[in-house]
Design a protein around this motif. Structure first.
Motif, PDB file in Angstrom:
ATOM      1  N   ASP A  57      -0.181   5.280  -6.805  1.00 28.60           N
ATOM      2  CA  ASP A  57      -0.249   5.746  -8.194  1.00 28.60           C
ATOM      3  C   ASP A  57       0.959   5.273  -8.992  1.00 28.60           C
ATOM      4  OD1 ASP A  57      -2.671   6.992  -7.726  1.00 28.60           O
ATOM      5  OD2 ASP A  57      -1.796   8.984  -7.469  1.00 28.60           O
ATOM      6  N   GLN A  58       2.141   5.345  -8.383  1.00 28.04           N
ATOM      7  CA  GLN A  58       3.358   4.883  -9.065  1.00 28.04           C
ATOM      8  C   GLN A  58       3.313   3.376  -9.295  1.00 28.04           C
ATOM      9  OE1 GLN A  58       5.659   7.079 -10.318  1.00 28.04           O
ATOM     10  NE2 GLN A  58       4.069   8.473  -9.634  1.00 28.04           N
ATOM     11  N   SER A  59       2.825   2.631  -8.313  1.00 24.68           N
ATOM     12  CA  SER A  59       2.722   1.175  -8.435  1.00 24.68           C
ATOM     13  C   SER A  59       1.747   0.797  -9.550  1.00 24.68           C
ATOM     14  CB  SER A  59       2.273   0.547  -7.119  1.00 24.68           C
ATOM     15  OG  SER A  59       3.234   0.770  -6.115  1.00 24.68           O
ATOM     16  N   ILE A  60       0.643   1.526  -9.641  1.00 22.65           N
ATOM     17  CA  ILE A  60      -0.335   1.281 -10.707  1.00 22.65           C
ATOM     18  C   ILE A  60       0.305   1.528 -12.068  1.00 22.65           C
ATOM     19  CG2 ILE A  60      -2.456   2.163 -11.776  1.00 22.65           C
ATOM     20  CD1 ILE A  60      -3.502   2.645  -8.889  1.00 22.65           C
ATOM     21  N   LYS A  61       1.042   2.623 -12.198  1.00 19.95           N
ATOM     22  CA  LYS A  61       1.699   2.945 -13.481  1.00 19.95           C
ATOM     23  C   LYS A  61       2.703   1.864 -13.863  1.00 19.95           C
ATOM     24  CE  LYS A  61       1.130   7.915 -13.145  1.00 19.95           C
ATOM     25  NZ  LYS A  61       1.758   9.184 -12.822  1.00 19.95           N
ATOM     26  N   SER A  62       3.482   1.393 -12.902  1.00 23.02           N
ATOM     27  CA  SER A  62       4.457   0.331 -13.178  1.00 23.02           C
ATOM     28  C   SER A  62       3.746  -0.940 -13.617  1.00 23.02           C
ATOM     29  CB  SER A  62       5.304   0.025 -11.936  1.00 23.02           C
ATOM     30  OG  SER A  62       6.087   1.130 -11.594  1.00 23.02           O
ATOM     31  N   TYR A  63       2.698  -1.296 -12.918  1.00 25.44           N
ATOM     32  CA  TYR A  63       1.935  -2.499 -13.234  1.00 25.44           C
ATOM     33  C   TYR A  63       1.324  -2.384 -14.630  1.00 25.44           C
ATOM     34  CZ  TYR A  63      -1.469  -6.283 -12.826  1.00 25.44           C
ATOM     35  OH  TYR A  63      -2.194  -7.428 -13.041  1.00 25.44           O
TER      36      TYR A  63
ATOM     37  N   TYR B 126       1.625  -4.936 -17.706  1.00 21.26           N
ATOM     38  CA  TYR B 126       0.469  -5.810 -17.918  1.00 21.26           C
ATOM     39  C   TYR B 126      -0.671  -5.174 -18.692  1.00 21.26           C
ATOM     40  CZ  TYR B 126       2.406  -8.977 -14.382  1.00 21.26           C
ATOM     41  OH  TYR B 126       3.207  -9.836 -13.675  1.00 21.26           O
ATOM     42  N   GLY B 127      -0.712  -3.870 -18.783  1.00 19.73           N
ATOM     43  CA  GLY B 127      -1.871  -3.204 -19.378  1.00 19.73           C
ATOM     44  C   GLY B 127      -2.914  -2.946 -18.314  1.00 19.73           C
ATOM     45  N   GLU B 128      -4.134  -3.374 -18.562  1.00 12.79           N
ATOM     46  CA  GLU B 128      -5.232  -3.136 -17.627  1.00 12.79           C
ATOM     47  C   GLU B 128      -5.091  -3.967 -16.353  1.00 12.79           C
ATOM     48  OE1 GLU B 128      -8.133  -1.128 -17.477  1.00 12.79           O
ATOM     49  OE2 GLU B 128      -6.902  -0.076 -18.939  1.00 12.79           O
TER      50      GLU B 128
ATOM     51  N   THR C 112       0.819  -5.905  -3.299  1.00 13.74           N
ATOM     52  CA  THR C 112       0.334  -6.853  -4.301  1.00 13.74           C
ATOM     53  C   THR C 112       0.746  -6.428  -5.706  1.00 13.74           C
ATOM     54  OG1 THR C 112      -1.554  -7.385  -2.886  1.00 13.74           O
ATOM     55  CG2 THR C 112      -1.726  -8.018  -5.200  1.00 13.74           C
ATOM     56  N   LEU C 113       0.593  -5.152  -6.031  1.00 20.46           N
ATOM     57  CA  LEU C 113       0.984  -4.660  -7.349  1.00 20.46           C
ATOM     58  C   LEU C 113       2.495  -4.776  -7.549  1.00 20.46           C
ATOM     59  CD1 LEU C 113      -1.240  -1.463  -7.624  1.00 20.46           C
ATOM     60  CD2 LEU C 113      -1.487  -3.555  -8.958  1.00 20.46           C
ATOM     61  N   ASN C 114       3.255  -4.449  -6.515  1.00 21.62           N
ATOM     62  CA  ASN C 114       4.706  -4.514  -6.633  1.00 21.62           C
ATOM     63  C   ASN C 114       5.207  -5.948  -6.774  1.00 21.62           C
ATOM     64  OD1 ASN C 114       4.849  -1.755  -6.541  1.00 21.62           O
ATOM     65  ND2 ASN C 114       5.510  -1.637  -4.422  1.00 21.62           N
ATOM     66  N   LYS C 115       4.574  -6.888  -6.075  1.00 26.16           N
ATOM     67  CA  LYS C 115       4.947  -8.299  -6.214  1.00 26.16           C
ATOM     68  C   LYS C 115       4.718  -8.763  -7.643  1.00 26.16           C
ATOM     69  CE  LYS C 115       4.048 -10.004  -1.541  1.00 26.16           C
ATOM     70  NZ  LYS C 115       3.112 -10.782  -0.724  1.00 26.16           N
ATOM     71  N   ALA C 116       3.600  -8.380  -8.222  1.00 24.53           N
ATOM     72  CA  ALA C 116       3.292  -8.770  -9.599  1.00 24.53           C
ATOM     73  C   ALA C 116       4.298  -8.168 -10.569  1.00 24.53           C
ATOM     74  CB  ALA C 116       1.877  -8.333  -9.971  1.00 24.53           C
TER      75      ALA C 116
ATOM     76  N   TYR D 239       7.637  -9.982 -10.128  1.00 27.13           N
ATOM     77  CA  TYR D 239       7.513 -11.317 -10.709  1.00 27.13           C
ATOM     78  C   TYR D 239       7.629 -11.246 -12.230  1.00 27.13           C
ATOM     79  CZ  TYR D 239       5.477 -15.754 -12.160  1.00 27.13           C
ATOM     80  OH  TYR D 239       5.260 -16.976 -12.755  1.00 27.13           O
ATOM     81  N   HIS D 240       6.934 -10.288 -12.835  1.00 25.55           N
ATOM     82  CA  HIS D 240       6.975 -10.128 -14.284  1.00 25.55           C
ATOM     83  C   HIS D 240       8.390  -9.806 -14.756  1.00 25.55           C
ATOM     84  CE1 HIS D 240       6.405  -8.278 -18.247  1.00 25.55           C
ATOM     85  NE2 HIS D 240       5.255  -8.923 -18.307  1.00 25.55           N
ATOM     86  N   SER D 241       9.092  -8.933 -14.020  1.00 25.84           N
ATOM     87  CA  SER D 241      10.454  -8.544 -14.383  1.00 25.84           C
ATOM     88  C   SER D 241      11.402  -9.737 -14.285  1.00 25.84           C
ATOM     89  CB  SER D 241      10.955  -7.416 -13.466  1.00 25.84           C
ATOM     90  OG  SER D 241      10.141  -6.284 -13.622  1.00 25.84           O
ATOM     91  N   GLU D 242      11.225 -10.572 -13.261  1.00 26.93           N
ATOM     92  CA  GLU D 242      12.097 -11.739 -13.100  1.00 26.93           C
ATOM     93  C   GLU D 242      11.850 -12.770 -14.196  1.00 26.93           C
ATOM     94  OE1 GLU D 242      11.310 -13.035  -9.110  1.00 26.93           O
ATOM     95  OE2 GLU D 242      12.693 -11.578  -8.239  1.00 26.93           O
TER      96      GLU D 242
END
Length: 77
Positions: free
Chosen positions: A15-21, A25-27, A64-68, A71-74
């Motif tokens: 749930d936390q990973s989804i919220k961060s993503y 990114y939005g949806e 997978t969500l955390n990698k994305a 990546y976005h943060s970097e």
């Protein structure tokens, strides 16, 4: 009992990973996410809904969500 506690914790982390993503990114594109995780849509939604009892599925989605997100943060900095 151990597995239930672990699954509960994994559901919380998911749930936390989804919220961060979603914050970045939005949806979530569930088809792409399922493909990236090697899961089908049903397995993915079972994890989202907390109905799955397969630890490995939760871990794949979280990674997978955390990698994305990382990546976005970097890319931003």
């Amino acid at each position: 009992m151990f597995k239930n506690k672990r699954l509960k914790k994994l559901k919380y982390v998911l749930d936390q990973s989804i919220k961060s993503y979603q914050g970045l990114y939005g949806e979530i594109n569930v088809v792409t996410l399922a493909t990236d995780c090697g899961l089908d849509i049903r397995e993915l939604y079972d994890c989202f809904d907390g109905k799955s009892d397969i630890v490995n599925h939760y871990q794949r989605i979280i990674r997978t969500l955390n990698k994305a997100t990382i990546y976005h943060s970097e890319i931003d900095y």
